[in-house]
Scaffold this motif. Structure first.
Motif, PDB file in Angstrom:
ATOM      1  N   MET A   1      18.330  25.387  21.089  1.00  0.00           N
ATOM      2  CA  MET A   1      17.448  26.542  20.852  1.00  0.00           C
ATOM      3  C   MET A   1      17.905  27.355  19.631  1.00  0.00           C
ATOM      4  SD  MET A   1      14.753  27.854  22.165  1.00  0.00           S
ATOM      5  CE  MET A   1      13.793  29.297  21.928  1.00  0.00           C
ATOM      6  N   ARG A   3      19.569  26.245  17.133  1.00  0.00           N
ATOM      7  CA  ARG A   3      19.270  25.466  15.928  1.00  0.00           C
ATOM      8  C   ARG A   3      17.799  25.635  15.555  1.00  0.00           C
ATOM      9  NH1 ARG A   3      21.061  19.430  16.470  1.00  0.00           N
ATOM     10  NH2 ARG A   3      18.922  19.219  17.199  1.00  0.00           N
ATOM     11  N   PHE A   4      16.968  25.658  16.585  1.00  0.00           N
ATOM     12  CA  PHE A   4      15.529  25.828  16.375  1.00  0.00           C
ATOM     13  C   PHE A   4      15.247  27.181  15.710  1.00  0.00           C
ATOM     14  CE2 PHE A   4      11.308  27.129  17.752  1.00  0.00           C
ATOM     15  CZ  PHE A   4      10.558  25.980  17.554  1.00  0.00           C
ATOM     16  N   LEU A   5      15.879  28.226  16.227  1.00  0.00           N
ATOM     17  CA  LEU A   5      15.647  29.567  15.675  1.00  0.00           C
ATOM     18  C   LEU A   5      16.217  29.692  14.258  1.00  0.00           C
ATOM     19  CD1 LEU A   5      16.401  31.659  18.871  1.00  0.00           C
ATOM     20  CD2 LEU A   5      14.170  31.293  17.819  1.00  0.00           C
TER      21      LEU A   5
ATOM     22  N   TYR B 100       7.158  26.373  11.716  1.00  0.00           N
ATOM     23  CA  TYR B 100       7.651  25.149  12.338  1.00  0.00           C
ATOM     24  C   TYR B 100       6.636  24.018  12.198  1.00  0.00           C
ATOM     25  CZ  TYR B 100      11.150  28.230  14.342  1.00  0.00           C
ATOM     26  OH  TYR B 100      12.176  29.131  14.490  1.00  0.00           O
ATOM     27  N   GLU B 104       7.911  20.481  16.029  1.00  0.00           N
ATOM     28  CA  GLU B 104       8.723  21.598  16.524  1.00  0.00           C
ATOM     29  C   GLU B 104       7.908  22.552  17.389  1.00  0.00           C
ATOM     30  OE1 GLU B 104      11.761  21.521  12.683  1.00  0.00           O
ATOM     31  OE2 GLU B 104       9.991  22.827  12.697  1.00  0.00           O
ATOM     32  N   GLU B 107       7.691  20.988  20.638  1.00  0.00           N
ATOM     33  CA  GLU B 107       9.025  20.922  21.240  1.00  0.00           C
ATOM     34  C   GLU B 107       9.433  22.267  21.883  1.00  0.00           C
ATOM     35  OE1 GLU B 107      12.166  20.717  18.377  1.00  0.00           O
ATOM     36  OE2 GLU B 107      13.462  19.533  19.679  1.00  0.00           O
ATOM     37  N   LEU B 111      12.244  23.306  24.849  1.00  0.00           N
ATOM     38  CA  LEU B 111      13.526  23.983  24.562  1.00  0.00           C
ATOM     39  C   LEU B 111      13.735  25.139  25.533  1.00  0.00           C
ATOM     40  CD1 LEU B 111      13.403  24.108  20.657  1.00  0.00           C
ATOM     41  CD2 LEU B 111      15.113  22.919  22.012  1.00  0.00           C
ATOM     42  N   ASP B 114      15.212  24.036  28.641  1.00  0.00           N
ATOM     43  CA  ASP B 114      16.507  23.345  28.460  1.00  0.00           C
ATOM     44  C   ASP B 114      16.446  21.850  28.750  1.00  0.00           C
ATOM     45  OD1 ASP B 114      17.907  25.586  27.642  1.00  0.00           O
ATOM     46  OD2 ASP B 114      18.261  26.223  29.711  1.00  0.00           O
TER      47      ASP B 114
END
Lengths: 424, 228
Positions: A1, A3-5, B100, B104, B107, B111, B114
């Motif tokens: 998460m 890394r995503f942000l 994104y 993403e 995804e 996320l 989790d």
């Protein structure tokens, strides 16, 4: 998460590059200004210590009360024994006798008549003893402009500007006219051995440096000295150690009511330097506070603008099930990352400039011609341990505080309200 | 099995000194696997009802139960957990995260729960593949057409296989062909995965597909019809 942000943070320059640049600018200014104030204050203290106060100074109580008048009639006597005692008991300190004197410096013509005459403020120090540290303390070798340093008794150094004003040449005779310790007329001939420039306006205007034995002879001050100054062997002023030393010394003479009993003062007890130091520390704190506040407002505003722009994103994240608290904490995490990077860049830039000016300095000689403060004309910045961290206080603090304020909007609005704004 | 149940639902908003009643006395039940719509003109309360069912808002009075959880009793965190685990949203304006890629965006809901990376990657690619946009996985929303964007939005809504998908005017910004494609996929999803769909719409293209039509006027249910 995370890394995503981070991907989003890096891709959105208004959330990454702009805050980083703002924080870097603030941290840079903070590091630089702190280094500047520190450098200026350290220079003031160092110059004052070297030329006047020492790290500690011993005088008679009476002399101390009138010290700005250089009252040599109230000077210490029996200085030889006092110095022996001090050198035996305080081996970590270099003890040196000094005499400050005033009078007229008379330059005669070839017939012995007065050609030029001017009032003079002189400093007599031990210059001829082979192991005397005074030439080094006063930095005479580097200050010498013309002529030579002391070769023999009767030599005198005068400031270059003063020499120009009086039109004297190296090797000429100069007569000091003053008063002896006992109030009689004192006249003594000196030979001008060289001229000096200390880069300190207050000294360069009209200072004279003489050997203490010559001045003792001239002013009838056998075994006397106006002051005994003490320096730590490393020439580093440790306030706590010096204050402790003065307390210990003064305790020995507590019961002595004689006004000629010695009194020891530390550097900060003289000329209100304690207030100067407190002022410098206060300025440092004020600078950091101002930067934290100013940058917080800027970053808060920037955060609000971003927040407005990000209502869409926040609405979607809420709709997809990310709790408000998590979004708020992740916004703060983003601000910590940008604040840290900005602080790091600003600190590195600040340190680079501060380091450069620590060696190069900026010459304010023209602005300080009438200065009476013992401060170098060339002001240098100073890098200290604090310089490495001080930029992070406003950098990180402002980023986080700004984001916290801006992010409150998330809690103030109902989820549905954010959602409606998203739909709008 | 009853998935959503509303009892005497009332929703009011303060409007200055007055109070606007958006929903009044709504009593509805939605079964698992339904493909139904809230139909009505603007201001009839359909989006408000959808928001309450989606736990984005709370009733002023009455009760709304979604998957045995009373919406009015949920904390912010519990409501977020319900949305995260059980509900998918599709919006009229797609509302993709612009920074994104399509991959993403799809995804993101995984996320939040989790899901391990390998499983996540497979699920995202399956969803994109299923909606026929796997080749657009690395494209950002600005690089996608309206139809492609809405497909990504649908993929994002269904990737976690939610019990309930709430779609607010999902075809309002799409042309006829894209609307048809999207709706066909939603029907397929409904049939294959037994996912419950509740639409808020006044678009005839959508209404034609609905198996249950709930008509709202001024915050009240005026007609609830099952289409065979």
């Amino acid at each position: 998460m995370i890394r995503f942000l981070l991907k989003g943070l890096i891709r959105d320059r208004s959330r990454s590059l702009s805050p980083v640049l703002i924080v870097a600018a603030g941290a840079f200014l903070c590091v630089f200004l702190y280094g500047w104030i520190k450098g200026a204050m350290d220079d003031l203290i160092s110059s004052t210590a070297r030329f006047d106060t020492g790290h500690v100074k011993i005088m008679t109580r009476a002399y101390n009360r009138l010290s700005d008048q250089m009252p040599n009639d109230l000077a210490l006597l029996g200085v030889g024994k006092l110095l022996d005692d001090l050198r035996a008991s305080e081996k970590g300190i270099t003890w040196m006798p000094r005499i400050r004197f005033g009078g007229l410096l008379d330059i005669p013509d070839e017939k012995g008549e007065t050609r030029e005459q001017a009032p003079v403020a002189g400093l007599a120090v031990d210059l001829l003893s082979p192991d005397s540290p005074e030439p080094e303390i006063l930095n005479l070798k580097n200050a010498l402009v013309r002529g030579k340093l002391f070769q023999k008794a009767g030599d005198i150094l005068i400031s270059e500007a003063f020499a120009h004003r009086l039109g004297v040449k190296i090797g000429e005779t100069a007569t000091l006219i003053g008063s002896t310790m006992n109030g009689g007329l004192a006249m003594h001939n000196f030979t001008i051995a060289g001229t000096v420039r200390f880069g300190i306006a207050a000294l360069d205007r009209g200072a004279v440096i003489a050997d203490i034995e010559d001045v003792r002879f001239a002013l009838d001050m056998a075994d006397g000295a106006g002051e005994i100054v003490g320096y730590s062997k490393e020439m580093h002023y440790d306030n706590n150690a010096m204050v402790a030393l003065t307390k210990q010394f003064n305790k020995k003479f507590e019961q002595d009511k004689d006004e000629f009993a010695p009194i020891m003062l530390s550097l900060v007890d003289q000329y209100g330097l304690r207030e100067y130091l407190d002022l410098a520390n206060t300025f440092g704190a004020i600078i950091v506070t101002i930067f934290v506040m100013a940058m917080s407002i800027v970053l808060w505003n920037s955060g609000l603008m971003n927040g407005l722009r990000r209502y869409g994103e926040i609405g979607v994240r809420l709709a997809l099930g990310e709790p408000k608290g998590t979004i708020y904490r992740r916004m703060i995490l983003e601000s910590i990352i940008t604040g840290f990077i900005g602080s790091l860049l600003g600190t590195l830039a600040g340190l680079a400039v501060t380091y450069y000016l620590q060696y190069k300095g900026i010459d304010f000689g023209n602005l300080m011609q009438k200065s009476t403060i013992l401060m170098s004309n060339v002001i240098r910045t100073r890098v200290t341990g604090w310089s490495y961290v001080i930029g992070f206080i406003p950098g990180l603090g402002a980023s986080v505080i700004g984001t916290m304020f801006a992010g409150i909007g998330i809690y103030r609005r109902q989820t549905s309200q954010l959602f409606k704004e998203l739909e709008a | 099995m009853v998935l959503v149940k509303t009892r005497n639902l009332l929703k009011c908003y303060p409007m200055g000194l007055r109070t606007l009643t958006a929903l009044r006395k709504i009593n509805l039940e939605f079964q698992r696997g339904e493909f139904c719509g809230l139909i009505g003109p603007s201001g009839s309360g359909k989006t408000t009802l959808l928001n309450i069912i989606g736990s984005l808002d709370v009733p002023s009075q009455g009760s709304v139960t979604v998957l045995d959880k009373k919406i009015e009793e949920l904390s912010h965190v519990e409501a977020a957990r319900l949305r995260r685990n059980h509900i998918g949203f599709i919006f009229q304006t797609y509302n993709l995260l612009p920074l994104y890629t399509a991959y993403e965006n799809v995804e993101f809901p995984l996320l939040l729960i989790d899901m391990p990376e390998a499983k996540r990657k497979k699920k995202v690619m399956d969803a994109l593949d299923w909606l026929g946009i796997a080749d657009k996985a690395e494209s950002r929303p600005a690089q996608l057409s309206g139809g492609e964007s809405q497909r990504v939005a649908v993929a994002r809504a269904i990737v976690k296989l939610p019990d309930l998908v709430l779609a607010d005017e999902p075809t309002a910004n799409l042309d006829a062909e894209n609307s048809f494609n999207i709706l066909e996929m939603m029907v397929k999803l409904n049939q294959e995965l037994n996912t419950t769909f509740i639409f808020a719409t006044h678009d005839e293209k959508v209404i034609r597909y609905l198996r249950r039509k709930i008509h709202l006027v001024d915050g009240q249910v005026v007609k609830d019809e099952i289409v065979n």
